[in-house]
Design a protein around this motif. Structure first.
Motif, PDB file in Angstrom:
ATOM      1  N   ASP A 185       0.815  -1.209   0.000  1.00  0.00           N
ATOM      2  CA  ASP A 185       0.000   0.000   0.000  1.00  0.00           C
ATOM      3  C   ASP A 185       0.851   1.262   0.000  1.00  0.00           C
ATOM      4  OD1 ASP A 185       1.045  -0.194   2.513  1.00  0.00           O
ATOM      5  OD2 ASP A 185      -0.877  -0.357   3.552  1.00  0.00           O
ATOM      6  N   ALA A 186       2.034   1.208  -0.612  1.00  0.00           N
ATOM      7  CA  ALA A 186       2.914   2.373  -0.652  1.00  0.00           C
ATOM      8  C   ALA A 186       3.760   2.344  -1.915  1.00  0.00           C
ATOM      9  CB  ALA A 186       3.807   2.411   0.586  1.00  0.00           C
ATOM     10  N   ASP A 187       4.182   3.527  -2.355  1.00  0.00           N
ATOM     11  CA  ASP A 187       5.033   3.641  -3.533  1.00  0.00           C
ATOM     12  C   ASP A 187       6.228   4.519  -3.220  1.00  0.00           C
ATOM     13  OD1 ASP A 187       3.551   2.341  -5.907  1.00  0.00           O
ATOM     14  OD2 ASP A 187       1.990   3.620  -5.022  1.00  0.00           O
ATOM     15  N   GLY A 188       7.376   4.136  -3.744  1.00  0.00           N
ATOM     16  CA  GLY A 188       8.569   4.946  -3.616  1.00  0.00           C
ATOM     17  C   GLY A 188       9.468   4.527  -2.471  1.00  0.00           C
ATOM     18  N   GLU A 189      10.761   4.793  -2.644  1.00  0.00           N
ATOM     19  CA  GLU A 189      11.767   4.405  -1.653  1.00  0.00           C
ATOM     20  C   GLU A 189      11.496   5.021  -0.291  1.00  0.00           C
ATOM     21  OE1 GLU A 189      16.609   4.955  -0.996  1.00  0.00           O
ATOM     22  OE2 GLU A 189      15.720   5.290  -2.974  1.00  0.00           O
ATOM     23  N   ALA A 190      11.153   6.311  -0.266  1.00  0.00           N
ATOM     24  CA  ALA A 190      10.956   6.982   1.015  1.00  0.00           C
ATOM     25  C   ALA A 190       9.791   6.392   1.801  1.00  0.00           C
ATOM     26  CB  ALA A 190      10.725   8.479   0.786  1.00  0.00           C
ATOM     27  N   ALA A 191       8.739   5.976   1.091  1.00  0.00           N
ATOM     28  CA  ALA A 191       7.562   5.436   1.769  1.00  0.00           C
ATOM     29  C   ALA A 191       7.775   4.010   2.256  1.00  0.00           C
ATOM     30  CB  ALA A 191       6.351   5.484   0.830  1.00  0.00           C
ATOM     31  N   VAL A 192       8.566   3.238   1.538  1.00  0.00           N
ATOM     32  CA  VAL A 192       8.732   1.818   1.864  1.00  0.00           C
ATOM     33  C   VAL A 192       9.877   1.585   2.840  1.00  0.00           C
ATOM     34  CG1 VAL A 192       9.240  -0.440   0.890  1.00  0.00           C
ATOM     35  CG2 VAL A 192       7.688   1.098  -0.311  1.00  0.00           C
ATOM     36  N   HIS A 193      10.950   2.369   2.715  1.00  0.00           N
ATOM     37  CA  HIS A 193      12.096   2.207   3.608  1.00  0.00           C
ATOM     38  C   HIS A 193      11.679   2.433   5.054  1.00  0.00           C
ATOM     39  CE1 HIS A 193      16.149   2.478   5.192  1.00  0.00           C
ATOM     40  NE2 HIS A 193      15.861   3.662   5.700  1.00  0.00           N
ATOM     41  N   GLY A 194      12.036   1.490   5.922  1.00  0.00           N
ATOM     42  CA  GLY A 194      11.707   1.602   7.334  1.00  0.00           C
ATOM     43  C   GLY A 194      10.313   1.142   7.701  1.00  0.00           C
ATOM     44  N   SER A 195       9.540   0.701   6.694  1.00  0.00           N
ATOM     45  CA  SER A 195       8.181   0.240   6.974  1.00  0.00           C
ATOM     46  C   SER A 195       8.189  -1.208   7.446  1.00  0.00           C
ATOM     47  CB  SER A 195       7.310   0.368   5.721  1.00  0.00           C
ATOM     48  OG  SER A 195       7.698  -0.576   4.734  1.00  0.00           O
ATOM     49  N   ARG A 196       7.102  -1.590   8.094  1.00  0.00           N
ATOM     50  CA  ARG A 196       6.917  -2.981   8.494  1.00  0.00           C
ATOM     51  C   ARG A 196       5.860  -3.632   7.605  1.00  0.00           C
ATOM     52  NH1 ARG A 196       8.500  -0.448  13.266  1.00  0.00           N
ATOM     53  NH2 ARG A 196      10.015  -1.621  14.513  1.00  0.00           N
ATOM     54  N   ALA A 197       5.962  -3.390   6.321  1.00  0.00           N
ATOM     55  CA  ALA A 197       5.011  -3.925   5.354  1.00  0.00           C
ATOM     56  C   ALA A 197       5.178  -5.434   5.222  1.00  0.00           C
ATOM     57  CB  ALA A 197       5.221  -3.262   3.990  1.00  0.00           C
ATOM     58  N   GLY A 198       4.089  -6.102   4.841  1.00  0.00           N
ATOM     59  CA  GLY A 198       4.163  -7.553   4.646  1.00  0.00           C
ATOM     60  C   GLY A 198       5.120  -7.936   3.536  1.00  0.00           C
ATOM     61  N   TRP A 199       5.219  -7.065   2.536  1.00  0.00           N
ATOM     62  CA  TRP A 199       6.168  -7.318   1.452  1.00  0.00           C
ATOM     63  C   TRP A 199       6.562  -6.006   0.784  1.00  0.00           C
ATOM     64  CZ3 TRP A 199       4.472  -5.635  -3.287  1.00  0.00           C
ATOM     65  CH2 TRP A 199       3.092  -5.546  -3.500  1.00  0.00           C
ATOM     66  N   VAL A 200       7.732  -6.013   0.171  1.00  0.00           N
ATOM     67  CA  VAL A 200       8.212  -4.866  -0.603  1.00  0.00           C
ATOM     68  C   VAL A 200       8.792  -5.394  -1.906  1.00  0.00           C
ATOM     69  CG1 VAL A 200       8.686  -3.495   1.454  1.00  0.00           C
ATOM     70  CG2 VAL A 200      10.511  -4.864   0.429  1.00  0.00           C
ATOM     71  N   ALA A 201       8.789  -4.550  -2.938  1.00  0.00           N
ATOM     72  CA  ALA A 201       9.234  -4.995  -4.261  1.00  0.00           C
ATOM     73  C   ALA A 201      10.179  -3.988  -4.904  1.00  0.00           C
ATOM     74  CB  ALA A 201       8.028  -5.226  -5.173  1.00  0.00           C
ATOM     75  N   LEU A 202      11.127  -4.520  -5.666  1.00  0.00           N
ATOM     76  CA  LEU A 202      11.958  -3.748  -6.593  1.00  0.00           C
ATOM     77  C   LEU A 202      11.640  -4.251  -7.995  1.00  0.00           C
ATOM     78  CD1 LEU A 202      15.597  -3.778  -5.084  1.00  0.00           C
ATOM     79  CD2 LEU A 202      13.846  -2.010  -4.818  1.00  0.00           C
ATOM     80  N   ALA A 203      11.407  -3.336  -8.932  1.00  0.00           N
ATOM     81  CA  ALA A 203      11.137  -3.721 -10.319  1.00  0.00           C
ATOM     82  C   ALA A 203      12.116  -3.000 -11.229  1.00  0.00           C
ATOM     83  CB  ALA A 203       9.699  -3.370 -10.699  1.00  0.00           C
ATOM     84  N   GLY A 204      12.976  -3.771 -11.895  1.00  0.00           N
ATOM     85  CA  GLY A 204      13.991  -3.199 -12.759  1.00  0.00           C
ATOM     86  C   GLY A 204      13.707  -3.444 -14.228  1.00  0.00           C
ATOM     87  N   GLU A 205      14.765  -3.505 -15.002  1.00  0.00           N
ATOM     88  CA  GLU A 205      14.640  -3.686 -16.445  1.00  0.00           C
ATOM     89  C   GLU A 205      14.473  -5.171 -16.757  1.00  0.00           C
ATOM     90  OE1 GLU A 205      17.910  -1.854 -18.447  1.00  0.00           O
ATOM     91  OE2 GLU A 205      17.649   0.076 -17.426  1.00  0.00           O
ATOM     92  N   GLY A 206      13.226  -5.599 -16.864  1.00  0.00           N
ATOM     93  CA  GLY A 206      12.952  -6.994 -17.204  1.00  0.00           C
ATOM     94  C   GLY A 206      12.938  -7.942 -16.032  1.00  0.00           C
ATOM     95  N   TRP A 207      12.872  -7.423 -14.810  1.00  0.00           N
ATOM     96  CA  TRP A 207      12.843  -8.291 -13.618  1.00  0.00           C
ATOM     97  C   TRP A 207      12.116  -7.604 -12.469  1.00  0.00           C
ATOM     98  CZ3 TRP A 207      15.086  -5.929  -9.434  1.00  0.00           C
ATOM     99  CH2 TRP A 207      16.050  -4.939  -9.693  1.00  0.00           C
ATOM    100  N   THR A 208      11.593  -8.421 -11.564  1.00  0.00           N
ATOM    101  CA  THR A 208      10.979  -7.915 -10.333  1.00  0.00           C
ATOM    102  C   THR A 208      11.357  -8.840  -9.192  1.00  0.00           C
ATOM    103  OG1 THR A 208       9.082  -7.018 -11.559  1.00  0.00           O
ATOM    104  CG2 THR A 208       8.832  -7.281  -9.176  1.00  0.00           C
ATOM    105  N   LEU A 209      11.708  -8.252  -8.059  1.00  0.00           N
ATOM    106  CA  LEU A 209      11.978  -8.985  -6.828  1.00  0.00           C
ATOM    107  C   LEU A 209      10.956  -8.547  -5.793  1.00  0.00           C
ATOM    108  CD1 LEU A 209      15.864  -8.500  -6.666  1.00  0.00           C
ATOM    109  CD2 LEU A 209      14.651 -10.552  -7.428  1.00  0.00           C
ATOM    110  N   VAL A 210      10.300  -9.507  -5.161  1.00  0.00           N
ATOM    111  CA  VAL A 210       9.314  -9.205  -4.130  1.00  0.00           C
ATOM    112  C   VAL A 210       9.733  -9.929  -2.857  1.00  0.00           C
ATOM    113  CG1 VAL A 210       6.875  -9.048  -3.563  1.00  0.00           C
ATOM    114  CG2 VAL A 210       7.566  -9.191  -5.964  1.00  0.00           C
ATOM    115  N   PHE A 211       9.995  -9.168  -1.794  1.00  0.00           N
ATOM    116  CA  PHE A 211      10.525  -9.708  -0.547  1.00  0.00           C
ATOM    117  C   PHE A 211       9.407  -9.766   0.486  1.00  0.00           C
ATOM    118  CE2 PHE A 211      13.719  -7.368  -2.852  1.00  0.00           C
ATOM    119  CZ  PHE A 211      14.822  -8.221  -2.862  1.00  0.00           C
ATOM    120  N   ALA A 212       9.240 -10.929   1.107  1.00  0.00           N
ATOM    121  CA  ALA A 212       8.169 -11.101   2.090  1.00  0.00           C
ATOM    122  C   ALA A 212       8.708 -11.733   3.363  1.00  0.00           C
ATOM    123  CB  ALA A 212       7.059 -11.985   1.515  1.00  0.00           C
ATOM    124  N   GLY A 213       8.353 -11.161   4.498  1.00  0.00           N
ATOM    125  CA  GLY A 213       8.656 -11.796   5.773  1.00  0.00           C
ATOM    126  C   GLY A 213       7.730 -12.980   5.972  1.00  0.00           C
ATOM    127  N   ALA A 214       8.307 -14.125   6.350  1.00  0.00           N
ATOM    128  CA  ALA A 214       7.516 -15.357   6.380  1.00  0.00           C
ATOM    129  C   ALA A 214       7.271 -15.888   7.789  1.00  0.00           C
ATOM    130  CB  ALA A 214       8.197 -16.431   5.529  1.00  0.00           C
TER     131      ALA A 214
END
Length: 279
Positions: A185-214
């Motif tokens: 429920d957030a966009d941008g580095e400033a909003a996501v950095h330091g958050s306790r979100a269930g997951w965060v994502a990086l999307a680059g050129e032809g790839w996406t990484l989605v990190f989730a605490g399990a």
């Protein structure tokens, strides 16, 4: 340096794991995954980049364990800033208890000179999610073994605001433009950095990484996110205060990372996280 262990998913090699890297002490030598790729073969990790030569693909890196540096590079010292110190530890590979094409279980010792500060039990596994996405399941357990309580810190707890890195860490490749950053429920580095979100994502050129605490404990750790300076995501074991580890106690964390081809949107990322880490 020993030959790397190759991990496969859906019959394709997707990661190489180096157990005993031939690195100088100021890199805080440690086992790491690199290269890691998407199912289509797009590389999504960086090793010893020029901007941060101590970044080693995917692994566990902690800048302050009882004053010892298991991250590499300079140590942030209160009222002095980043300082070169002779305080680098080594994560020593002690052996595998399980090796399979899709994962392994490993024993490690976190050593400072001839003293073992922590023993680690590490489990890494791959799982296919779709024709264009797979998951890397990474669990580490750190146990105090010397019989003396210690604590884990970060540059933030040592006086550098916003730099609470330390724990699981993934260095992604630097490209012409920074990757997009978003969470549930957030966009941008400033909003996501330091958050306790269930997951965060990086999307680059032809790839996406989605990190989730399990695990519940992992989800309590804030995320450390960088995109503009360099692309990387990790957990914060010591965000605003040092993490105490009692004598004989164990700290356990588990992060599942979705590795996908293409540039995913929020709904696609959320669906893959739900598949990789069912609620």
């Amino acid at each position: 340096m020993n030959p790397a262990l190759v991990l496969c998913c859906a019959g394709r090699p997707v990661a190489h794991y180096t157990t005993r890297p031939a690195l100088a002490g100021d890199h805080s030598p440690r086992p790491h995954l690199h290269p890691v790729t998407t199912l289509a073969g797009v590389r999504v990790t960086e090793l010893m980049p020029q901007d941060h030569p101590h970044h080693l693909g995917v692994g566990v890196a902690v800048p302050d364990v009882a004053g010892r540096n298991f991250w590499g590079g300079r140590t942030f010292v209160r009222d002095r800033g980043p300082t070169p110190l002779d305080n680098h530890g080594v994560q020593r590979h002690d052996g595998f208890t399980l090796r399979a094409p899709d994962g392994f279980v490993e024993r490690l010792s976190w050593t400072a000179g001839d003293r073992v500060l922590l023993r680690e039990h590490r489990t890494v596994a791959t799982a296919v999610l779709s024709e264009s996405a797979w998951a890397l399941d990474f669990t580490f357990s750190l146990t105090e073994v010397s019989g003396q309580a210690l604590s884990i810190g970060s540059p933030a707890t040592n006086g550098r605001p916003g730099a609470a890195y330390g724990g699981f860490f993934w260095r992604a490749p630097k490209e012409a433009a920074p990757p997009a950053v978003f969470g549930a429920d957030a966009d941008g580095e400033a909003a996501v950095h330091g958050s306790r979100a269930g997951w965060v994502a990086l999307a680059g050129e032809g790839w996406t990484l989605v990190f989730a605490g399990a695990t519940e404990e992992t989800r309590r750790d804030p995320w450390f996110v960088r995109a503009a300076e360099y692309p990387g995501v990790g957990s914060c074991l010591a965000h605003d205060r040092r993490l105490p580890v009692a004598a004989g106690a164990t700290v356990v964390r588990r992060v599942v990372t979705v590795v996908a081809d293409g540039r995913l949107g929020r709904a696609e990322a959320a669906a893959l996280v739900h598949k990789a880490v069912p609620a």
